[in-house]
Design a protein around this motif. Sequence first.
Motif, PDB file in Angstrom:
ATOM      1  N   PHE A 203      10.513  60.495 -36.297  1.00  0.00           N
ATOM      2  CA  PHE A 203      10.927  61.770 -35.734  1.00  0.00           C
ATOM      3  C   PHE A 203      10.984  61.705 -34.213  1.00  0.00           C
ATOM      4  O   PHE A 203      10.127  61.092 -33.563  1.00  0.00           O
ATOM      5  N   SER A 204      11.978  62.383 -33.648  1.00  0.00           N
ATOM      6  CA  SER A 204      12.064  62.509 -32.200  1.00  0.00           C
ATOM      7  C   SER A 204      10.935  63.412 -31.694  1.00  0.00           C
ATOM      8  O   SER A 204      10.355  64.190 -32.462  1.00  0.00           O
ATOM      9  N   PRO A 205      10.604  63.352 -30.409  1.00  0.00           N
ATOM     10  CA  PRO A 205       9.515  64.182 -29.879  1.00  0.00           C
ATOM     11  C   PRO A 205       9.714  65.682 -30.087  1.00  0.00           C
ATOM     12  O   PRO A 205       8.727  66.417 -30.193  1.00  0.00           O
ATOM     13  N   ASP A 206      10.967  66.148 -30.166  1.00  0.00           N
ATOM     14  CA  ASP A 206      11.197  67.569 -30.418  1.00  0.00           C
ATOM     15  C   ASP A 206      11.305  67.901 -31.905  1.00  0.00           C
ATOM     16  O   ASP A 206      11.472  69.059 -32.282  1.00  0.00           O
ATOM     17  N   GLY A 207      11.198  66.869 -32.765  1.00  0.00           N
ATOM     18  CA  GLY A 207      11.208  67.090 -34.203  1.00  0.00           C
ATOM     19  C   GLY A 207      12.554  67.404 -34.804  1.00  0.00           C
ATOM     20  O   GLY A 207      12.645  67.698 -36.001  1.00  0.00           O
ATOM     21  N   PRO A 247      12.860  50.951 -35.272  1.00  0.00           N
ATOM     22  CA  PRO A 247      13.053  51.892 -34.163  1.00  0.00           C
ATOM     23  C   PRO A 247      11.850  52.814 -33.971  1.00  0.00           C
ATOM     24  O   PRO A 247      11.085  53.073 -34.900  1.00  0.00           O
ATOM     25  N   ASN A 248      11.719  53.305 -32.765  1.00  0.00           N
ATOM     26  CA  ASN A 248      10.774  54.371 -32.444  1.00  0.00           C
ATOM     27  C   ASN A 248      11.274  55.075 -31.191  1.00  0.00           C
ATOM     28  O   ASN A 248      12.191  54.588 -30.526  1.00  0.00           O
ATOM     29  N   TRP A 249      10.674  56.192 -30.871  1.00  0.00           N
ATOM     30  CA  TRP A 249      11.153  56.995 -29.737  1.00  0.00           C
ATOM     31  C   TRP A 249      10.316  56.702 -28.498  1.00  0.00           C
ATOM     32  O   TRP A 249       9.092  56.713 -28.546  1.00  0.00           O
ATOM     33  N   TYR A 250      11.027  56.478 -27.376  1.00  0.00           N
ATOM     34  CA  TYR A 250      10.364  56.342 -26.082  1.00  0.00           C
ATOM     35  C   TYR A 250      10.192  57.711 -25.440  1.00  0.00           C
ATOM     36  O   TYR A 250       9.141  58.034 -24.906  1.00  0.00           O
ATOM     37  N   ASP A 251      11.241  58.501 -25.506  1.00  0.00           N
ATOM     38  CA  ASP A 251      11.195  59.905 -25.102  1.00  0.00           C
ATOM     39  C   ASP A 251      12.272  60.640 -25.890  1.00  0.00           C
ATOM     40  O   ASP A 251      12.875  60.070 -26.802  1.00  0.00           O
ATOM     41  N   GLU A 252      12.553  61.883 -25.550  1.00  0.00           N
ATOM     42  CA  GLU A 252      13.497  62.673 -26.349  1.00  0.00           C
ATOM     43  C   GLU A 252      14.911  62.128 -26.324  1.00  0.00           C
ATOM     44  O   GLU A 252      15.716  62.436 -27.208  1.00  0.00           O
ATOM     45  N   ASN A 253      15.232  61.318 -25.330  1.00  0.00           N
ATOM     46  CA  ASN A 253      16.598  60.811 -25.198  1.00  0.00           C
ATOM     47  C   ASN A 253      16.710  59.299 -25.327  1.00  0.00           C
ATOM     48  O   ASN A 253      17.799  58.750 -25.156  1.00  0.00           O
ATOM     49  N   THR A 254      15.598  58.615 -25.645  1.00  0.00           N
ATOM     50  CA  THR A 254      15.603  57.154 -25.638  1.00  0.00           C
ATOM     51  C   THR A 254      14.875  56.605 -26.854  1.00  0.00           C
ATOM     52  O   THR A 254      13.804  57.099 -27.226  1.00  0.00           O
ATOM     53  N   VAL A 255      15.462  55.583 -27.445  1.00  0.00           N
ATOM     54  CA  VAL A 255      14.878  54.897 -28.603  1.00  0.00           C
ATOM     55  C   VAL A 255      14.561  53.458 -28.213  1.00  0.00           C
ATOM     56  O   VAL A 255      15.344  52.808 -27.516  1.00  0.00           O
ATOM     57  N   VAL A 256      13.409  52.966 -28.647  1.00  0.00           N
ATOM     58  CA  VAL A 256      13.100  51.544 -28.498  1.00  0.00           C
ATOM     59  C   VAL A 256      13.208  50.888 -29.872  1.00  0.00           C
ATOM     60  O   VAL A 256      12.934  51.520 -30.896  1.00  0.00           O
ATOM     61  N   TYR A 257      13.607  49.618 -29.892  1.00  0.00           N
ATOM     62  CA  TYR A 257      13.782  48.919 -31.158  1.00  0.00           C
ATOM     63  C   TYR A 257      13.750  47.424 -30.917  1.00  0.00           C
ATOM     64  O   TYR A 257      13.679  46.952 -29.765  1.00  0.00           O
ATOM     65  N   VAL A 258      13.805  46.663 -32.002  1.00  0.00           N
ATOM     66  CA  VAL A 258      13.808  45.206 -31.939  1.00  0.00           C
ATOM     67  C   VAL A 258      15.165  44.712 -32.417  1.00  0.00           C
ATOM     68  O   VAL A 258      15.742  45.265 -33.364  1.00  0.00           O
TER      69      VAL A 258
END
Length: 419
Positions: A203-207, A247-258
Amino acid sequence: MRRTLIALFFVLFSLFNFAAVGLKINILGSENSKKLIDDLTRSLISLLPSEVYMELTTDGLIVFASPVTLNVEESYELFFNVTYDATQERFDASWVENNQIVYSCSYSKKDQRPYSEFVRECTHYPLEKASMWLLKNNKFDSYLRITYHPSVDEYATFSPDGRYFAFITDRLSGNRNIALLELNEGKMSILPVAGSSEYFPRFSPDGKRLAFQGSLHGFWNVYVMPIENYSRNISLISAGNNPAYCPNWYDENTVVYVQDAERSNALYSATLAKKRTKLNIPSEFDMVFSPTVYKGTIYFVGLKDSDFGIYALTPNGSVVTIENSFFNEHDPAISPDGRYLAYSCNSTGYYTIWVKDLYTEEKWCVTKDIPHDAFYPAFSPDGKLIAFSVYEGSYEPDIWILRFTPASSNLEAQSAPGS
């Protein structure tokens, strides 16, 4: 059969200290269905959570009942109907609630799957209905098993606002999809994406959004989609022909992944506007996996010298060792306050869920009472629950939840990496 059930009744009597939800189950079937009815009854009794009152009736005769002194706050009446076609050697079964069929399944000896899986499938509906009520109303003890279906159920995650709980399941046509549980309602829906299998929903930080690993374009990519009208607004986040995952969320507008490279893999970040950046990870790591983020610090699994450990990439670019014992550590998850790290580790001879206090360095096993492999922990938004997957013997994984009690909450906090 009846004598066996009476014996089971007395064995289980001591387990029922209280109850919160009741199941009144009426089983109807012909003489040809007797074996399935007996097996279903045994399965229901053996898997029944201690917080659930159950009354089983077969052809009008009560064959099992929990102690009548239990306090039941809400009760459900369900009917299980089964027929057997001897010419096809086929069972057809259904659960009926409020005069409506709510679940149907079938089995033939010609099926590739074993009969035991069919029994589990028949068993899952009332048990999941009860367990979701217990979760919704916070009426369970130390552990609560959420799923009972014979399918794959894993990679659980909570939405930050506490409204949703998501995981991956393949109970719909054998394809892995995101299952979405509305916690306030105790209802589950499945979000199929045509032509794709999905993994690692986050889930994104804002859900409002879900990032996930999917195969919509024929190989693994990272995608983001809104929860509302999800199938019409799926956005590809990763790029290139190499598989991208975790994947996971770095912030509401950014995703980190491998993402894989020719000889290894690397961590990337990508904005929703698709500005992609390769993150600087030291070359000492052979591979990296499973990024998760807390206030700009990226925790990840690193492989070096044939050993898996958990590390942190801090906002200033340095890499800190978080947990790298003689055993392998996987699946990092950070508590909402950033103090606790949950992870899986095989230090007991099989994989269990551990928690480490990042302030005091203390660590302890939180699934020691579950004698099966456990992976993929995830904290609830209030930090009081941890969801995880349990792999019981030859069965596919199921979702469990445990109550988390900090062992060091009375100790003075120091500082965690990146704080």
